[in-house]
Enzyme design. Structure first.
Site, PDB file in Angstrom:
ATOM      1  CB  CYS A   1     -15.788   4.401 -29.145  1.00 15.40           C
ATOM      2  SG  CYS A   1     -15.066   4.494 -30.781  1.00 15.40           S
TER       3      CYS A   1
ATOM      4  N   GLY B   1       0.760  -1.244   0.000  1.00 17.30           N
ATOM      5  CA  GLY B   1       0.000   0.000   0.000  1.00 17.30           C
ATOM      6  C   GLY B   1       0.787   1.288   0.000  1.00 17.30           C
TER       7      GLY B   1
ATOM      8  N   GLY C   1       3.577  -3.660  -3.882  1.00 14.60           N
ATOM      9  CA  GLY C   1       3.435  -3.825  -5.330  1.00 14.60           C
ATOM     10  C   GLY C   1       3.844  -2.533  -6.017  1.00 14.60           C
TER      11      GLY C   1
ATOM     12  CE1 TYR D   1      -2.294  -3.135  -8.534  1.00 18.30           C
ATOM     13  CE2 TYR D   1      -0.821  -1.365  -7.854  1.00 18.30           C
ATOM     14  CZ  TYR D   1      -1.448  -2.566  -7.594  1.00 18.30           C
ATOM     15  OH  TYR D   1      -1.252  -3.196  -6.392  1.00 18.30           O
TER      16      TYR D   1
ATOM     17  CE1 TYR E   1      -8.889   2.400  -9.361  1.00 22.92           C
ATOM     18  CE2 TYR E   1      -6.686   2.462 -10.305  1.00 22.92           C
ATOM     19  CZ  TYR E   1      -7.728   1.753  -9.751  1.00 22.92           C
ATOM     20  OH  TYR E   1      -7.600   0.409  -9.591  1.00 22.92           O
TER      21      TYR E   1
HETATM   22  C1  LIG Z   1      -2.983  -5.098  -4.081  1.00 19.84           C
HETATM   23  C2  LIG Z   1      -2.485  -5.711  -2.864  1.00 19.84           C
HETATM   24  C3  LIG Z   1      -1.187  -5.457  -2.422  1.00 19.84           C
HETATM   25  C4  LIG Z   1      -0.254  -4.484  -3.111  1.00 19.84           C
HETATM   26  O1  LIG Z   1      -0.665  -3.180  -2.922  1.00 19.84           O
HETATM   27  P1  LIG Z   1       0.283  -1.949  -3.393  1.00 19.84           P
HETATM   28  O2  LIG Z   1      -0.526  -0.761  -3.111  1.00 19.84           O
HETATM   29  O3  LIG Z   1       0.522  -2.162  -4.846  1.00 19.84           O
HETATM   30  O4  LIG Z   1       1.527  -2.012  -2.598  1.00 19.84           O
HETATM   31  C5  LIG Z   1      -0.738  -6.105  -1.298  1.00 19.84           C
HETATM   32  N1  LIG Z   1      -1.530  -6.974  -0.618  1.00 19.84           N
HETATM   33  C6  LIG Z   1      -2.790  -7.235  -1.008  1.00 19.84           C
HETATM   34  C7  LIG Z   1      -3.602  -8.190  -0.221  1.00 19.84           C
HETATM   35  C8  LIG Z   1      -3.317  -6.617  -2.137  1.00 19.84           C
HETATM   36  O5  LIG Z   1      -4.567  -6.878  -2.504  1.00 19.84           O
END
Ligand SMILES: *Cc1c(COP(=O)(O)O)cnc(C)c1O
Length: 409
Positions: free
Chosen positions: A353, A246, A286, A382, A327
């Site tokens: 479109c 996150g 991520g 993403y 978003y």
């Molecule tokens: C999407 C997700 C992540 C990664 O989130 P980031 O914001 O890309 O770091 C980690 N754990 C879970 C369970 C997720 O669904």
């Protein structure tokens, strides 16, 4: 267009460079639109994450890269070589992680809808199965337990706490609120811990959380983590605490953001203070790992003006990259070659479109003509993983710049 602090992108004599490479020169023969990922940037991000965890005193942290951010096999192989594990959310991602040779014992499986065949695959892909199923409901726990029993296996599970916090991010990527589908309420975890019959063929090895993505401040993380640590203290014989992913990235330097070092310091401080016994910390980043490694290169088809608006129409669309449409996300739009010209206010749009098919609105850009190429920045996370073939377009091609500076598939 200001990219003063970007770790990889910079202009030299009005030409855009990624690290030491002139983007136009190294990609001019490739057909647009396409993604280009820098392995150098990827490696730097992962190493920074690991170093920061270790320098805050976290022993043996497990960094499970969240595959859904970008599951490109070359990126995964690079991360694997640096010691990364994987956070997966589907059987497809499990197969991709294993294809990159990420050990099953470094894989955690998240998601509210794990189905029977996915659970079976995760239990059987290695004699010991995967490191952990991060379980999102008691119903799921029952299903895992019965499948493990049938296969004569013991499933390693972590329960994912829904810490009932609301985070400041886009509502589509906030996941730790009471009304959200994710995780299990504290009350229900406490009850489940007491029910012996739930724990046949499953072994509780950890607790987890993940409260949302692109988190810009740490207030909710702090609150949720304290809850999670206290709950850990009431369980016996846990091996790890999984703090999720996150951490946000600076798509737009104008907005303040918590840094990696502030984040790590918080995780270390709270876990060291709150946990009775030291546990291994599992991370699931991520976006932080992948976002600034990737650019999308797209070519101007033509521009078009109507009464109030000037549109730059490019050959990439929302099927290639959807974050701006979905978003309203901000991403820098950077011409590969800047013409000395007056800036004008433009909308950068694709050929799809849908009115939402737009990469940027009201941007001040220099003159752009047909066949000029532009780069959409920070699309490594993403981006391609959320791509589609909407409007019967081709799947977006992906290239890497390897550590020798060569551009390859
Ligand atoms: C999407 C997700 C992540 C990664 O989130 P980031 O914001 O890309 O770091 C980690 N754990 C879970 C369970 C997720 O669904």
């Amino acid at each position: 267009m200001k990219i003063t602090n970007h770790p990889s992108l910079s202009y030299k004599r009005n030409e855009l460079f990624i690290n030491d490479y002139n983007l136009h020169s190294i990609t001019k023969d490739l057909k647009t639109p396409f993604y280009l990922y820098s392995l150098e940037a990827l490696q730097r991000n992962f190493e920074n994450f690991k170093t920061e965890a270790q320098s805050n005193g976290l022993k043996n942290p497990l960094i499970c890269y969240a595959l859904k951010a970008n599951s490109n096999i070359r990126l995964l192989k690079t991360l694997k070589s640096l010691g990364a594990g994987a956070d997966i959310v589907s059987g497809g991602e499990l197969k991709q992680a294993l294809k990159a040779k990420i050990p099953a014992q470094k894989i955690v499986f998240s998601g509210v809808g794990k189905n029977e065949s996915e659970i079976e695959l995760a239990l059987t892909c290695h004699p010991e199965g995967i490191y952990s199923f991060n379980v999102e409901s008691i119903e799921e726990l029952e299903m895992i337990s019965s499948i493990a029993q049938r296969l004569n296996k013991t499933a390693r599970v972590a329960l994912r706490l829904n810490p009932q916090v609301n985070v400041k991010t886009h509502k589509h990527i906030s996941t730790g609120g009471k009304s959200h589908k994710f995780g299990i309420l504290k009350r229900d975890i406490e009850q489940a811990l007491l029910k012996k019959k739930l724990w046949k063929s499953v072994s509780l090895v950890g607790l987890s959380m993940h409260i949302g993505s692109q988190l810009t401040c740490l207030k909710a993380t702090r609150k949720a983590l304290i809850e999670l640590c206290r709950l850990c203290n009431s369980c016996n014989q846990l091996e790890f605490i999984d703090v999720g992913g996150g951490l946000g990235v600076p798509y737009n330097e104008d907005h303040p953001l918590s840094t990696l070092s502030e984040y790590m310091e918080l995780i270390a401080k709270i876990t060291q203070r709150e946990l009775k016994e030291e546990l291994r910390i599992v991370f699931e980043p991520g976006r932080y790992i992948a976002a600034n490694c990737g650019v999308l290169i797209t070519e101007v088809i033509r521009s078009k003006s109507s009464e109030e608006n000037k549109f730059i129409i490019v050959d990439g669309g929302m099927n290639d990259f959807v974050r701006s449409s979905l978003y309203g996300a901000y991403h820098h739009v950077l011409p590969l070659k800047k013409r000395p010209s007056k800036l004008s206010t433009c909308h950068v749009v694709g050929p799809i479109c849908e009115t939402a098919d737009s990469f940027a609105s009201n941007r001040e850009l220099p003159l752009l003509k047909a066949k000029d190429r532009i780069c959409i920045a920070d699309v490594g996370a993403y981006g391609s993983s959320m791509g589609s073939t909407y409007n019967m377009r081709e799947k977006t091609r992906e290239y890497i710049i390897d550590l020798k500076g060569e551009v390859r598939r």
